[in-house]
Write an enzyme that holds these catalytic residues in place. Structure first.
Site, PDB file in Angstrom:
ATOM      1  N   ASP A 293       0.834  -1.193   0.000  1.00 22.17           N
ATOM      2  CA  ASP A 293       0.000   0.000   0.000  1.00 22.17           C
ATOM      3  C   ASP A 293       0.876   1.252   0.000  1.00 22.17           C
ATOM      4  O   ASP A 293       2.005   1.245   0.509  1.00 22.17           O
ATOM      5  CB  ASP A 293      -0.900   0.047   1.235  1.00 22.17           C
ATOM      6  N   LEU A 294       0.331   2.333  -0.519  1.00 28.63           N
ATOM      7  CA  LEU A 294       1.018   3.624  -0.523  1.00 28.63           C
ATOM      8  C   LEU A 294       1.561   3.970   0.854  1.00 28.63           C
ATOM      9  O   LEU A 294       2.707   4.409   0.999  1.00 28.63           O
ATOM     10  CB  LEU A 294       0.040   4.709  -0.987  1.00 28.63           C
TER      11      LEU A 294
END
Length: 449
Positions: A293-294
């Site tokens: 995930d970012l």
């Protein structure tokens, strides 16, 4: 308009309308209106709504407004219906034209009743009625421009329930009464939904599935902040740092805030993938083998050629690559170890959020054990056995998981993270058999928190 008790000062009025899509941007005036509304919802007068009963919890909203003389106050509303009613005195009315909707819905409802238990026929007829019902929704903005719901979503079809969220209902009421919108806040109250992804008293941004085209139009003419663009922050050019490398593959330490691959919209190109492509111009095929995930930091595996990429993907599909994550969660969890096992799927009304979905979801399994406890938080090691989007974040936050969101989680946390506070989730270990050399690799990178 509801007046604040005690009255709010004109100096409290914000200069710009905070973005309703930024969970961390709730203005103090909107927060105060929300707290007054929460007190009302706890009063005996609200008992008939039975919000604490399973399935009855509801998203509520408040809109801080200014009267023509500048006096601040607020409006309050709810998403959809409450206690089987669309319109309740003291709350923002629905955004549709009541008379026009009745022309469609009253005979349509009778038709559906006549179809009885024929679910297939009822579903088909409901789909036929939906466009006509959607045509009864009209939305005004601060410039006085009026647009129809279906026009705002064209050429796509509006999703079911579009226009029924609290935010557009509140803005519509403000414009109808000649009030100036100042700031918005939406919060959940009552029993959690069956998906388990909402908590009473927690604030949430406007939904991504139904609201963007409507609110973009309705905020025109107001000095309003733009929605946040996550993933646009500047990241040092030296990132990501290489932790392991040979002729076939490379393992890097992805920093929080850098995408694994470019965003789908095309607005965000900077990513681990694009940076590695620049570093290794002779590499063939796709580089990044899996994703983080970012907001997650840690070890990310990339291949330098197509055959290695395919071999590593096969190891992932066979679950022959072991990953370990470490996180701090918000709460003191019961027990010292266990396995979380419940299916997950996309929240189609609020992408990219994921939810517990026992009907259409895919299997998601996570092992965990406690590493430490301190100051109301628990440090946990996670071992995912599947690789669903946001799996660890949902398994941590959901009541049938750990019921303790990961600290700094802007999507699933109990509160919005403070500006500058990161998600405390890190991929600290990867272990697998090298697909070319046969060597057993164990690569580790301790969490920076």
């Amino acid at each position: 308009m509801i007046r604040f008790t005690p009255p709010a000062d004109v100096g409290d009025i914000p200069a710009r309308f905070p973005s309703p899509f930024d969970r961390a941007a709730i203005h103090p005036l909107a927060r105060r209106a929300a707290m007054e509304t929460m007190q009302l919802l706890q009063s005996p007068a609200m008992a008939p709504w039975r919000l604490d009963q399973p399935g009855n919890g509801k998203m509520f909203g408040v809109l801080a407004v200014a009267a023509p003389d500048g006096t601040p106050g607020y409006l309050r509303g709810f998403s959809g219906m409450v206690a089987g009613q669309w319109a309740i005195e003291g709350w923002a009315p629905p955004a549709y034209d009541v008379a026009a909707r009745d022309v469609v819905w009253i005979p349509g409802e009778a038709e559906l009743y006549d179809l009885g238990a024929d679910d297939e026929a009822r579903t088909a007829r409901s789909r036929q009625l939906l466009p006509a019902i959607q045509e009864t929704y009209r939305f005004t903005n601060a410039l006085g421009e009026v647009r129809a719901l279906r026009e705002l979503f064209a050429p796509k079809e509006p999703p079911g329930g579009a226009g029924d969220c609290a935010a557009p209902k509140l803005l519509a009421q403000a414009y109808a009464q000649g009030l100036r919108p100042l700031a918005l806040a939406e919060f959940w109250w009552g029993a959690p939904p069956r998906t388990g992804d909402r908590r009473a008293g927690s604030f949430y941004p406007a939904c991504q599935g139904k609201c963007p085209p409507i609110l973009e139009h309705m905020l025109r003419g107001l000095p309003a902040d733009s929605p946040p663009l996550f993933g646009a922050a500047a990241i040092a050019e030296s990132e990501p740092a290489v932790v392991y490398e040979d002729d076939y593959l490379v393992i890097v330490d992805k920093p929080c805030g850098l995408l694994s691959v470019p965003g789908r919209s095309g607005l965000l190109r900077d990513s681990v993938s694009t940076r590695l492509r620049a570093r290794y111009p002779d590499a063939t095929g796709q580089l990044v083998v899996h994703r983080l995930d970012l907001d997650t930091s840690g070890l990310l595996l990339a291949a330098k050629d197509t055959s290695t990429f395919s071999a590593l993907q096969r190891l992932f599909s066979l679950r022959e690559i072991t990953k370990r994550y470490v996180a701090w969660v918000d709460g003191e969890i019961a027990g010292n170890d266990g396995v979380i096992d419940f299916p997950m799927g996309m929240d189609i009304d609020d992408r990219p959020r994921q939810i517990h979905d026992p009907v259409h979801g895919k299997a998601a399994v996570t092992g965990w054990h406690v590493l430490a406890r301190a100051s109301g938080r628990t440090k946990v090691a996670f071992a995912p056995h599947t690789g669903r989007t946001h799996q660890l974040r949902v398994h941590a936050s959901n009541p049938i998981g750990l019921d303790a969101p990961i600290v700094g989680d802007r999507l699933y946390g109990r509160v919005a993270p403070e500006y500058g506070e990161r998600l405390l989730l890190h991929a600290e270990s990867l272990s697998f058999t090298h697909p070319t050399t046969g060597e057993r690799l164990v690569v580790e990178r301790p969490a920076p928190f």
